[in-house]
Design a protein around this motif. Structure first.
Motif, mmCIF file in Angstrom:
data_model
loop_
_atom_site.group_PDB
_atom_site.id
_atom_site.type_symbol
_atom_site.label_atom_id
_atom_site.label_comp_id
_atom_site.label_asym_id
_atom_site.label_seq_id
_atom_site.Cartn_x
_atom_site.Cartn_y
_atom_site.Cartn_z
ATOM 1 N N LEU A 67 0.854 -1.182 0.000
ATOM 2 C CA LEU A 67 0.000 0.000 0.000
ATOM 3 C C LEU A 67 0.892 1.235 0.000
ATOM 4 O O LEU A 67 1.833 1.318 0.796
ATOM 5 N N HIS A 68 0.590 2.173 -0.898
ATOM 6 C CA HIS A 68 1.370 3.411 -0.979
ATOM 7 C C HIS A 68 0.433 4.602 -1.147
ATOM 8 O O HIS A 68 -0.465 4.572 -1.987
ATOM 9 N N LYS A 69 0.671 5.627 -0.352
ATOM 10 C CA LYS A 69 -0.083 6.874 -0.468
ATOM 11 C C LYS A 69 0.553 7.688 -1.592
ATOM 12 O O LYS A 69 1.750 7.980 -1.547
ATOM 13 N N LEU A 70 -0.235 8.005 -2.604
ATOM 14 C CA LEU A 70 0.280 8.727 -3.767
ATOM 15 C C LEU A 70 -0.299 10.136 -3.827
ATOM 16 O O LEU A 70 -1.486 10.340 -3.580
ATOM 17 N N TYR A 71 0.560 11.070 -4.181
ATOM 18 C CA TYR A 71 0.201 12.478 -4.314
ATOM 19 C C TYR A 71 0.294 12.852 -5.786
ATOM 20 O O TYR A 71 1.308 12.581 -6.437
ATOM 21 N N ARG A 72 -0.713 13.467 -6.310
ATOM 22 C CA ARG A 72 -0.770 13.817 -7.737
ATOM 23 C C ARG A 72 0.410 14.675 -8.176
ATOM 24 O O ARG A 72 0.900 14.553 -9.298
ATOM 25 N N GLU A 95 1.253 12.171 -12.812
ATOM 26 C CA GLU A 95 -0.138 11.856 -13.136
ATOM 27 C C GLU A 95 -0.395 10.354 -13.233
ATOM 28 O O GLU A 95 -1.523 9.906 -13.121
ATOM 29 N N TYR A 96 0.663 9.560 -13.427
ATOM 30 C CA TYR A 96 0.511 8.117 -13.588
ATOM 31 C C TYR A 96 1.433 7.362 -12.639
ATOM 32 O O TYR A 96 2.515 7.845 -12.296
ATOM 33 N N VAL A 97 1.011 6.166 -12.263
ATOM 34 C CA VAL A 97 1.860 5.264 -11.489
ATOM 35 C C VAL A 97 2.048 3.997 -12.308
ATOM 36 O O VAL A 97 1.121 3.523 -12.971
ATOM 37 N N ASN A 98 3.276 3.462 -12.308
ATOM 38 C CA ASN A 98 3.648 2.319 -13.110
ATOM 39 C C ASN A 98 4.148 1.206 -12.179
ATOM 40 O O ASN A 98 5.017 1.452 -11.338
ATOM 41 N N VAL A 156 -3.241 8.581 -11.487
ATOM 42 C CA VAL A 156 -3.320 8.993 -10.090
ATOM 43 C C VAL A 156 -4.354 10.109 -9.982
ATOM 44 O O VAL A 156 -4.283 11.101 -10.711
ATOM 45 N N GLY A 157 -5.319 9.934 -9.104
ATOM 46 C CA GLY A 157 -6.383 10.918 -8.938
ATOM 47 C C GLY A 157 -5.882 12.213 -8.316
ATOM 48 O O GLY A 157 -4.794 12.276 -7.748
ATOM 49 N N ARG A 192 5.072 8.983 -12.359
ATOM 50 C CA ARG A 192 5.649 9.884 -13.373
ATOM 51 C C ARG A 192 4.566 10.651 -14.111
ATOM 52 O O ARG A 192 3.397 10.379 -13.967
ATOM 53 N N GLU A 193 4.989 11.585 -14.925
ATOM 54 C CA GLU A 193 4.058 12.446 -15.660
ATOM 55 C C GLU A 193 3.417 11.759 -16.848
ATOM 56 O O GLU A 193 2.353 12.163 -17.289
#
Length: 129
Positions: free
Chosen positions: A50-55, A59-62, A97-98, A127-128
């Motif tokens: 589980l990872h908390k992602l910040y926009r 914009e994308y996670v791979n 990523v929202g 990444r973007e």
């Protein structure tokens, strides 16, 4: 492994004499990206992180894996985008990523549903594009 990560991070930190390139100096192959997690995994259990992602980190996670074991592995992000990676092969899936910061789940399981050891190297990058 922790020492390698620290060493790699230390080598990428800007020094006092290093300046960030201006927009005019940037080229198309310079892409903003952030390593979220990377490593190796070998276990009879489901891989789940589980990872908390910040926009603002992209914009994308791979989610990429290199299947080094003898079982096919299915990977997902938040239970979506299932892709099977056969033994000896590598591949990835991506998710947008929202705008609202939230936790994303990265999962890898044996594809045949019978359990057993899965073995792979992985990398999760935001990444973007």
């Amino acid at each position: 492994m922790g020492i390698m990560v620290l060493s790699a991070c230390a080598n990428t930190e800007p020094t006092a004499s290093t300046e960030a390139p201006t927009k005019q100096e940037q080229t198309n192959d310079m892409v903003h990206s952030k390593d979220i997690s990377k490593g190796s995994y070998s276990d009879d259990d489901t891989f789940s992180q589980l990872h908390k992602l910040y926009r603002n980190n992209g914009e994308y996670v791979n989610f990429w894996i290199d299947n080094t074991g003898d079982k096919s592995i299915t990977i997902t992000i938040d239970g979506e985008g299932a892709r099977v990676i056969k033994p000896g092969k590598n591949g990835h899936i991506s998710a947008k990523v929202g705008k609202v910061t939230r936790i994303y789940e990265f999962m890898a399981v044996p594809s045949d549903g019978n359990g057993g050891t899965i073995t792979f190297d992985y990398r999760i990058v935001q990444r973007e594009n």
